[in-house]
Design an enzyme around this catalytic site. Structure first.
Site, mmCIF file in Angstrom:
data_model
loop_
_atom_site.group_PDB
_atom_site.id
_atom_site.type_symbol
_atom_site.label_atom_id
_atom_site.label_comp_id
_atom_site.label_asym_id
_atom_site.label_seq_id
_atom_site.Cartn_x
_atom_site.Cartn_y
_atom_site.Cartn_z
ATOM 1 N N SER A 134 0.809 -1.208 0.000
ATOM 2 C CA SER A 134 0.000 0.000 0.000
ATOM 3 C C SER A 134 0.851 1.270 0.000
ATOM 4 O O SER A 134 0.379 2.333 -0.405
ATOM 5 C CB SER A 134 -0.926 0.000 1.221
ATOM 6 O OG SER A 134 -1.808 -1.110 1.193
ATOM 7 N N ARG A 143 -6.507 11.220 7.706
ATOM 8 C CA ARG A 143 -5.694 12.338 7.214
ATOM 9 C C ARG A 143 -6.486 13.314 6.369
ATOM 10 O O ARG A 143 -5.974 14.376 6.015
ATOM 11 C CB ARG A 143 -4.495 11.806 6.419
ATOM 12 C CG ARG A 143 -3.456 11.097 7.272
ATOM 13 C CD ARG A 143 -2.339 10.537 6.427
ATOM 14 N NE ARG A 143 -1.269 9.967 7.247
ATOM 15 C CZ ARG A 143 -0.207 9.321 6.759
ATOM 16 N NH1 ARG A 143 -0.090 9.145 5.450
ATOM 17 N NH2 ARG A 143 0.709 8.846 7.580
ATOM 18 N N GLU A 180 -5.456 -2.270 -3.699
ATOM 19 C CA GLU A 180 -5.526 -0.807 -3.820
ATOM 20 C C GLU A 180 -5.543 -0.125 -2.447
ATOM 21 O O GLU A 180 -6.121 0.948 -2.288
ATOM 22 C CB GLU A 180 -6.772 -0.393 -4.607
ATOM 23 C CG GLU A 180 -6.858 -0.948 -6.012
ATOM 24 C CD GLU A 180 -5.844 -0.335 -6.960
ATOM 25 O OE1 GLU A 180 -5.721 0.901 -6.983
ATOM 26 O OE2 GLU A 180 -5.178 -1.084 -7.675
ATOM 27 N N LYS A 192 8.270 12.133 -4.553
ATOM 28 C CA LYS A 192 8.773 12.985 -5.629
ATOM 29 C C LYS A 192 9.769 12.269 -6.532
ATOM 30 O O LYS A 192 10.170 12.822 -7.561
ATOM 31 C CB LYS A 192 9.420 14.238 -5.035
ATOM 32 C CG LYS A 192 8.431 15.166 -4.343
ATOM 33 C CD LYS A 192 9.114 16.407 -3.793
ATOM 34 C CE LYS A 192 8.115 17.328 -3.110
ATOM 35 N NZ LYS A 192 8.765 18.541 -2.551
#
Length: 394
Positions: free
Chosen positions: A149, A392, A380, A196
């Protein structure tokens, strides 16, 4: 007990909240009919075959426009690019069989990152061959042996070389791997970064250095064959990079928002199948001189199933509408997947419980559906991860 039911209590009165177009009604009826005639009768056979995808069913679905219904018309697809319609279709197909239903819609999982990150030329080149009656399978390669995950922690690397990249690493649990002709692969172009550093690439089967493991033995949803992918310095031209370097993770997160809602619809379809089967059984099976549905424990269990399905279905469609409206829906998508997947697990368990010993046997399909449903709590993003995502985004 294999007959299709269209119970208003479970289906919800869609017209009351979200009026459907004639085109939506047509694709729903097409998929309902296909699920009844082609999918449900083959579920047990495919499950027992274990590591063989039913490519003949995929081909039959391609001929009638089911496998490419979610692709844009400009690339030859059916044009139902909205998440709402995709959910309506996925729910119908997975009512027939969760594994087969997810297999038939697998192009959507491949296409989402291409549509999110690709150039017009890439979309034309990689999506148009997926349309029409002779479409080949596709695959999305994210998961690795050490990262499930947590997609930002992948270690597969893509090193820049003259004219492109060399990709080295290993992927695991990749649906359609080895069977698919086209792949979206996520790799790190900057290993020092987490999200990133992730970049997406387009690969074709047969690329030098790309090999596959043996089919993985799975608990359920065996219609979808999963394998490991081994990437040994696979050269990928710069033209096959999706988006800019370091943008792959964000494209993947956008893909996850969509795929989690669509998988919530799949889970709801499986839950509805289990509920309908258990309800029919309870109405016809006698115990202590009366149908078992007249026993309070059974009746209350069925009531719980119906209530949970209704809630999961409406939450799923609400999340789909949010995505289609361009609204932030990461938390809502996670809520839909969490609720629907746990509803599917509960309802398939409840169906086995209602049938008793027959539910535990392979005489009826509910034991298979219970095994199939477990995957929806894992793929997923596990249920634990979904709760974290929701927290969150409160």
């Amino acid at each position: 007990m294999d007959t299709y039911r269209d119970d208003a209590l479970i289906r919800g009165t869609l017209m009351e909240y979200w009026p459907l177009t004639d085109e939506q009604r047509s694709i729903i009826e097409l998929c309902k009919d296909f699920a009844i005639r082609e999918i449900r009768p083959r579920g047990r056979e495919v499950d027992e075959a274990d590591v063989v995808s039913p490519l003949d069913i995929f081909a039959a679905a391609a001929k009638v426009g089911i496998t490419d219904f979610m692709l844009p018309q400009e690339y030859g697809g059916g044009g139902f690019t909205d998440v709402f319609t995709q959910c309506l279709v996925q729910e119908q197909l997975c009512w027939g069989d969760p594994g087969i239903g997810n297999l038939l819609c697998s192009h959507g999982f491949f296409a989402d990152p291409v549509l999110a990150l690709g150039t017009p030329e890439q979309k034309e080149t990689w999506l148009r061959p997926l349309t029409g009656p002779h479409s080949a399978l596709t695959a999305l390669a994210t998961t690795e042996p050490g990262s499930g995950s947590d997609s930002a922690s992948i270690v597969t690397q893509a090193k820049r070389v003259d004219g492109g990249y060399l990709i080295a690493g290993q992927k695991a649990w990749i649906s359609n791997a080895g069977l698919a002709e086209r792949y979206v692969v996520f790799a790190k172009t900057d290993p020092a970064e987490r999200p990133k550093g992730v970049t997406a690439f387009l690969l074709r089967k047969g690329a030098a250095g790309m090999t596959f493991g043996e089919p993985m033995k799975k608990m359920g949803q065996r219609a979808i064959v999963c394998r490991e992918i081994f990437l040994d310095e696979v050269f990928v031209p710069a033209s096959a990079r999706l988006g800019a370097e370091g943008k792959g993770f964000y494209g993947l997160m956008e893909t996850f928002d969509i795929s989690r809602v669509v998988l919530a619809a799949a889970a709801t379809g499986a839950a509805r199948a289990a509920y309908e089967f258990a309800l029919d059984y309870a109405r016809t099976r006698g115990q202590f001189g009366k149908p078992i549905i007249e026993h309070q424990a059974v009746a209350f269990r069925l009531a719980d199933m119906a209530t949970r399905i209704q809630g999961a279905w409406l939450l799923t469609l609400h999340a789909a509408r949010q995505l289609d409206a361009g609204q932030p829906a990461t938390g809502l998508a996670a809520m839909a997947k969490l609720t629907a997947s746990e509803t599917s697990m509960f309802c398939t368990w409840a169906a086995v419980q209602t049938l008793g010993g027959w539910g535990y046997s392979r005489e009826f399909p509910v034991e298979q559906w219970m095994r199939d449903a477990k995957l929806e709590e894992i793929e997923e993003g596990t249920s634990d991860i979904m709760r974290l995502v929701i927290s969150r985004n409160l």
